[in-house]
Design a protein around this motif. Structure first.
Motif, PDB file in Angstrom:
ATOM      1  N   ASN A   1      12.774  53.926  15.150  1.00 26.04           N
ATOM      2  CA  ASN A   1      12.473  55.567  15.385  1.00 26.04           C
ATOM      3  C   ASN A   1      11.948  55.825  16.823  1.00 26.04           C
ATOM      4  O   ASN A   1      11.657  56.818  17.020  1.00 26.04           O
ATOM      5  N   GLN A   2      11.837  54.684  17.664  1.00 28.51           N
ATOM      6  CA  GLN A   2      11.371  54.951  19.070  1.00 28.51           C
ATOM      7  C   GLN A   2       9.894  55.715  19.113  1.00 28.51           C
ATOM      8  O   GLN A   2       9.706  56.516  20.063  1.00 28.51           O
ATOM      9  N   ASN A   3       9.230  55.515  18.193  1.00 33.19           N
ATOM     10  CA  ASN A   3       7.816  56.130  18.173  1.00 33.19           C
ATOM     11  C   ASN A   3       7.033  56.037  19.372  1.00 33.19           C
ATOM     12  O   ASN A   3       6.354  57.081  19.697  1.00 33.19           O
ATOM     13  N   SER A   4       6.927  54.777  19.740  1.00 32.97           N
ATOM     14  CA  SER A   4       5.977  54.607  21.025  1.00 32.97           C
ATOM     15  C   SER A   4       6.296  55.249  22.078  1.00 32.97           C
ATOM     16  O   SER A   4       5.604  55.661  22.932  1.00 32.97           O
ATOM     17  N   PHE A   5       7.848  55.384  22.249  1.00 36.93           N
ATOM     18  CA  PHE A   5       8.163  56.196  23.338  1.00 36.93           C
ATOM     19  C   PHE A   5       7.884  57.467  23.345  1.00 36.93           C
ATOM     20  O   PHE A   5       7.215  57.922  24.546  1.00 36.93           O
ATOM     21  N   LYS A   6       7.956  58.185  22.184  1.00 38.28           N
ATOM     22  CA  LYS A   6       7.765  59.439  22.091  1.00 38.28           C
ATOM     23  C   LYS A   6       6.193  59.710  22.297  1.00 38.28           C
ATOM     24  O   LYS A   6       5.859  60.683  23.097  1.00 38.28           O
ATOM     25  N   ASN A   7       5.538  58.750  21.493  1.00 36.87           N
ATOM     26  CA  ASN A   7       4.064  59.095  21.837  1.00 36.87           C
ATOM     27  C   ASN A   7       3.385  58.939  23.072  1.00 36.87           C
ATOM     28  O   ASN A   7       2.445  59.787  23.499  1.00 36.87           O
ATOM     29  N   ILE A   8       3.556  57.798  23.787  1.00 37.86           N
ATOM     30  CA  ILE A   8       3.014  57.536  25.228  1.00 37.86           C
ATOM     31  C   ILE A   8       3.757  58.514  26.055  1.00 37.86           C
ATOM     32  O   ILE A   8       2.971  58.758  26.971  1.00 37.86           O
ATOM     33  N   SER A   9       5.087  58.633  26.011  1.00 37.37           N
ATOM     34  CA  SER A   9       5.394  59.555  27.176  1.00 37.37           C
ATOM     35  C   SER A   9       4.773  61.089  27.024  1.00 37.37           C
ATOM     36  O   SER A   9       4.509  61.604  28.117  1.00 37.37           O
ATOM     37  N   GLU A  10       4.570  61.584  25.788  1.00 32.61           N
ATOM     38  CA  GLU A  10       3.684  62.817  25.554  1.00 32.61           C
ATOM     39  C   GLU A  10       2.364  62.718  26.300  1.00 32.61           C
ATOM     40  O   GLU A  10       1.913  63.813  26.840  1.00 32.61           O
ATOM     41  N   THR A  11       1.488  61.512  25.999  1.00 36.18           N
ATOM     42  CA  THR A  11       0.403  61.224  26.384  1.00 36.18           C
ATOM     43  C   THR A  11       0.027  61.173  28.038  1.00 36.18           C
ATOM     44  O   THR A  11      -0.464  61.835  28.543  1.00 36.18           O
ATOM     45  N   ASN A  12       1.331  60.560  28.370  1.00 38.68           N
ATOM     46  CA  ASN A  12       1.337  60.315  29.936  1.00 38.68           C
ATOM     47  C   ASN A  12       1.623  61.593  30.593  1.00 38.68           C
ATOM     48  O   ASN A  12       0.742  61.846  31.804  1.00 38.68           O
ATOM     49  N   GLU A  13       2.427  62.633  30.161  1.00 37.84           N
ATOM     50  CA  GLU A  13       2.252  63.824  30.758  1.00 37.84           C
ATOM     51  C   GLU A  13       1.011  64.579  30.773  1.00 37.84           C
ATOM     52  O   GLU A  13       0.718  65.148  31.732  1.00 37.84           O
ATOM     53  N   LYS A  14       0.286  64.427  29.854  1.00 39.89           N
ATOM     54  CA  LYS A  14      -1.043  65.180  29.648  1.00 39.89           C
ATOM     55  C   LYS A  14      -1.829  64.228  30.655  1.00 39.89           C
ATOM     56  O   LYS A  14      -2.762  64.803  31.417  1.00 39.89           O
ATOM     57  N   LEU A  15      -1.786  63.158  30.799  1.00 46.02           N
ATOM     58  CA  LEU A  15      -2.717  62.344  31.677  1.00 46.02           C
ATOM     59  C   LEU A  15      -2.300  62.607  33.215  1.00 46.02           C
ATOM     60  O   LEU A  15      -3.187  62.818  34.069  1.00 46.02           O
ATOM     61  N   GLU A  16      -1.230  62.910  33.561  1.00 50.31           N
ATOM     62  CA  GLU A  16      -0.771  63.049  34.725  1.00 50.31           C
ATOM     63  C   GLU A  16      -1.312  64.629  35.026  1.00 50.31           C
ATOM     64  O   GLU A  16      -1.931  64.993  36.365  1.00 50.31           O
ATOM     65  N   LYS A  17      -1.338  65.667  34.077  1.00 47.07           N
ATOM     66  CA  LYS A  17      -2.020  66.809  34.175  1.00 47.07           C
ATOM     67  C   LYS A  17      -3.459  66.860  34.603  1.00 47.07           C
ATOM     68  O   LYS A  17      -3.957  67.665  35.422  1.00 47.07           O
ATOM     69  N   ALA A  18      -4.039  65.818  34.155  1.00 45.58           N
ATOM     70  CA  ALA A  18      -5.595  65.565  34.355  1.00 45.58           C
ATOM     71  C   ALA A  18      -5.734  64.626  35.680  1.00 45.58           C
ATOM     72  O   ALA A  18      -6.889  64.420  35.999  1.00 45.58           O
ATOM     73  N   GLY A  19      -4.558  64.612  36.441  1.00 49.32           N
ATOM     74  CA  GLY A  19      -4.912  63.806  37.820  1.00 49.32           C
ATOM     75  C   GLY A  19      -5.035  62.360  37.678  1.00 49.32           C
ATOM     76  O   GLY A  19      -5.372  61.780  38.453  1.00 49.32           O
ATOM     77  N   VAL A  20      -4.443  61.723  36.489  1.00 50.30           N
ATOM     78  CA  VAL A  20      -4.542  60.258  36.282  1.00 50.30           C
ATOM     79  C   VAL A  20      -3.216  59.682  36.841  1.00 50.30           C
ATOM     80  O   VAL A  20      -2.042  60.161  36.405  1.00 50.30           O
ATOM     81  N   HIS A  21      -3.191  58.768  37.680  1.00 51.40           N
ATOM     82  CA  HIS A  21      -2.048  58.044  38.132  1.00 51.40           C
ATOM     83  C   HIS A  21      -1.654  56.773  36.836  1.00 51.40           C
ATOM     84  O   HIS A  21      -2.331  56.099  36.346  1.00 51.40           O
ATOM     85  N   ILE A  22      -0.257  57.144  36.387  1.00 55.04           N
ATOM     86  CA  ILE A  22       0.175  56.530  35.330  1.00 55.04           C
ATOM     87  C   ILE A  22       0.302  54.956  35.832  1.00 55.04           C
ATOM     88  O   ILE A  22       1.026  54.786  36.855  1.00 55.04           O
ATOM     89  N   GLN A  23      -0.026  54.041  34.922  1.00 54.59           N
ATOM     90  CA  GLN A  23      -0.099  52.656  35.192  1.00 54.59           C
ATOM     91  C   GLN A  23       1.274  51.817  34.722  1.00 54.59           C
ATOM     92  O   GLN A  23       1.967  51.091  35.356  1.00 54.59           O
ATOM     93  N   VAL A  24       1.873  52.333  33.268  1.00 55.55           N
ATOM     94  CA  VAL A  24       2.978  51.947  32.842  1.00 55.55           C
ATOM     95  C   VAL A  24       3.685  53.024  31.953  1.00 55.55           C
ATOM     96  O   VAL A  24       3.042  54.008  31.618  1.00 55.55           O
ATOM     97  N   ASN A  25       5.140  52.841  32.207  1.00 54.14           N
ATOM     98  CA  ASN A  25       5.878  53.912  31.471  1.00 54.14           C
ATOM     99  C   ASN A  25       6.686  53.123  30.108  1.00 54.14           C
ATOM    100  O   ASN A  25       7.090  52.089  30.406  1.00 54.14           O
ATOM    101  N   PRO A  26       6.778  53.814  29.086  1.00 53.06           N
ATOM    102  CA  PRO A  26       7.257  53.385  28.115  1.00 53.06           C
ATOM    103  C   PRO A  26       8.976  53.510  28.005  1.00 53.06           C
ATOM    104  O   PRO A  26       9.275  53.976  28.835  1.00 53.06           O
ATOM    105  N   ARG A  27       9.584  52.569  27.257  1.00 55.56           N
ATOM    106  CA  ARG A  27      10.967  52.459  27.245  1.00 55.56           C
ATOM    107  C   ARG A  27      11.160  52.918  25.758  1.00 55.56           C
ATOM    108  O   ARG A  27      10.470  53.012  25.040  1.00 55.56           O
TER     109      ARG A  27
END
Length: 531
Positions: A249-275
């Motif tokens: 179901n690729q759940n982690s990809f969906k969940n973490i990608s969405e979170t990373n977008e929010k973190l980037e908007k908060a000015g956080v440098h993303i450390q890892v990107n999900p596949r």
């Protein structure tokens, strides 16, 4: 060792995100659970779900500890293994790759932080038990990240072509690196003791995971540290339902990608990107990514592939063949351990923040994130040199150039700043400008241009004066270079470059004792330790 504590922000070596996390920044609160303080632990313990299979965990740990000589397993370690059977026992975990000879100093610092936090929590919550755990990243496959260490400014490398999970790598090829490491340790003070540790670890144990377990246990057994290798089919079976769900179901990809977008908007440098799929397929000498292509689950760089039904059967029958990547490993850890805290470096704390939504999705408790203790070990000789020059050890967190310039300005007997002369010149030019304008208004800009050129000339002259005075104090300034090189080898924090070996040779087990005595996990201060 004597300790001095300073704020992490003062070091200039930690990301704004980590500093803001410690300051309880509002913008970061959606990305973690409870605060890293005693009240946060109190709240987590009230909500903690005991979902891990303790009987299986104990079974695996007991089997792994049988690989060590009986006399090497401390009484406290055995006590902690027994306590893990109880529902009121929780783990405090740190993890790291299987760096040869333990790699950089912060490997040691992580474990000390876990040991101390477990002790502090036991004092605060005496009706519960807390066990420090070192999680060996035995399934990691990036051998080039762990096959070397820096000691005494020299790089020791294990040069060999290997593949697959590093925990399964055979140690037979490490002899040259082992001899080089022991050679640098020498034969004085506690060198024999550490040489025996590493010789036994890498010469008597066939696989790197077993060698690492021996070495870490030799250093920390008396503190009851539990060492776990999660590359085990019994533990993977507990994780199998999530493995299947996440791959399909690729759940982690969906969940973490969405979170990373929010973190980037908060000015956080993303450390890892999900596949899309965050698992590898793991065989004896193979750890390759799983991908979904042409309606099949394929293992890259192999002929192996599965239909969905075949994949489900493979996971059910051989869960040990499915290895989580960096974004799924933390979830695996929290499924199989009764864990309440994860201790990591700055980058780890940030990337764990990317994972909170995925934990929520799978209804797995998110641990409290603890920034590991960081420190600087300063020799008595360097501390005395700094003091004799009127410098504090915190001064050395400045750049070398600023440090030297400031020292010259304070200690020179000559006037090196020409600001006073510049003010006099400016006054002269103000009168000169008024004089010239009376004769011809167009001469005002010309006068200002001459003034600017003269200001620039005075500025350059000031730099030349400083440079000339540096030559007069070259011997003292060389001492700054020497101290700086010891504290910041290669221009980085000592803990990120230098191995613990030569410190252990000098201090023996007192090195670990000194760290245990002075590191304060929940104070979140950088620790400067002086012999």
């Amino acid at each position: 060792m004597d300790a001095t504590y300073i704020d992490y922000a003062e070091t200039g070596s930690f990301s704004p995100t980590v500093v803001n996390y410690l300051k309880n920044d509002e913008s970061l609160k959606p990305f973690y659970g409870f605060r890293p303080d005693l009240d946060g632990f109190r709240q987590l313990l009230q909500h903690k779900k005991n979902t891990c299979k303790r009987s299986i965990l104990i079974e695996v740990l007991n089997a792994q500890y049988k690989k060590l000589p009986v006399k090497e397993v401390s009484d406290l370690t055995r006590t902690y293994l027994d306590l893990l059977n109880r529902e009121n026992t929780f783990t405090v975990t740190t993890g790291h790759q299987l760096n040869i000879f333990t790699g950089p100093l912060y490997f040691i610092f992580k474990i000390v932080t876990a040991i101390n936090l477990a002790k502090d929590l036991k004092i605060e919550f005496p009706d519960k038990n807390f066990v420090p755990v070192y999680w060996m990243a035995s399934e990691d496959h990036d051998f080039v990240e762990i096959n070397h260490t820096q000691i005494g400014g020299k790089k020791i490398a294990w040069n060999e072509e290997v593949s697959g999970a590093t925990g399964r790598v055979l140690t037979k090829g490490i002899r040259e690196a082992l001899n080089q490491y022991k050679g640098i340790l020498g034969i004085v003070e506690h060198a024999d003791e550490l040489s025996e540790f590493v010789e036994t670890a890498y010469a008597k144990f066939e696989k790197l995971a077993d060698a690492t377990r021996y070495l870490v246990n030799a250093l920390f057994a008396r503190f009851g540290l539990i060492i776990i290798d999660a590359d085990d089919p019994r533990l993977k079976k507990e994780f199998a339902p999530i493995i299947e769900s996440d791959i399909i179901n690729q759940n982690s990809f969906k969940n973490i990608s969405e979170t990373n977008e929010k973190l980037e908007k908060a000015g956080v440098h993303i450390q890892v990107n999900p596949r899309e799929i965050n698992f590898f397929y793991l065989l004896k000498e193979v750890r390759e990514r799983l991908v979904f292509e042409e309606h099949r689950y394929k293992v890259l760089n192999t002929a192996i592939s599965f239909s969905e039904e075949e994949l489900k059967t493979e996971i059910a029958d051989f869960p040990e063949r499915f290895s989580p990547n960096v974004v799924m490993r933390p979830l695996y850890q929290e499924v199989i351990l009764p864990n309440i805290a994860y201790i990591g470096g700055g980058a780890e704390v940030v990337y764990w923040m990317e994972l909170k939504s995925n934990f929520d999705f799978y209804k797995v408790d998110f641990p409290i994130l603890i920034l590991r203790n960081s420190g600087l070990i300063v020799s008595k000789r360097s501390a005395e040199k700094a003091a004799n020059m009127g410098l504090t050890l915190t001064d050395f967190f400045q750049t070398t150039n600023i440090l030297k310039n400031d020292w010259i300005q304070v200690n020179s007997q000559n006037q090196l700043q020409l600001s006073g002369f510049q003010q006099e010149l400016n006054a002269v030019f103000s009168r000169l400008k008024l004089h010239n304008i009376k004769i011809d208004p167009t001469l005002g800009p010309s006068t200002e241009a001459i003034q600017k050129r003269l200001e620039h000339a005075v500025f350059n002259l000031e730099k030349k004066l400083l440079k000339a005075e540096k030559r007069n104090y070259q011997v003292r300034l060389n001492q700054i270079d020497q101290i700086k090189a010891e504290l910041f080898p290669g221009g980085n924090l000592q803990e990120r470059n230098e191995n613990f070996g030569l410190f252990y040779v000098k201090l023996g087990s007192k090195l670990i004792d000194g760290l245990i005595a002075n590191f304060k996990p929940l104070d979140f201060k950088f620790t400067i330790l002086t012999e």
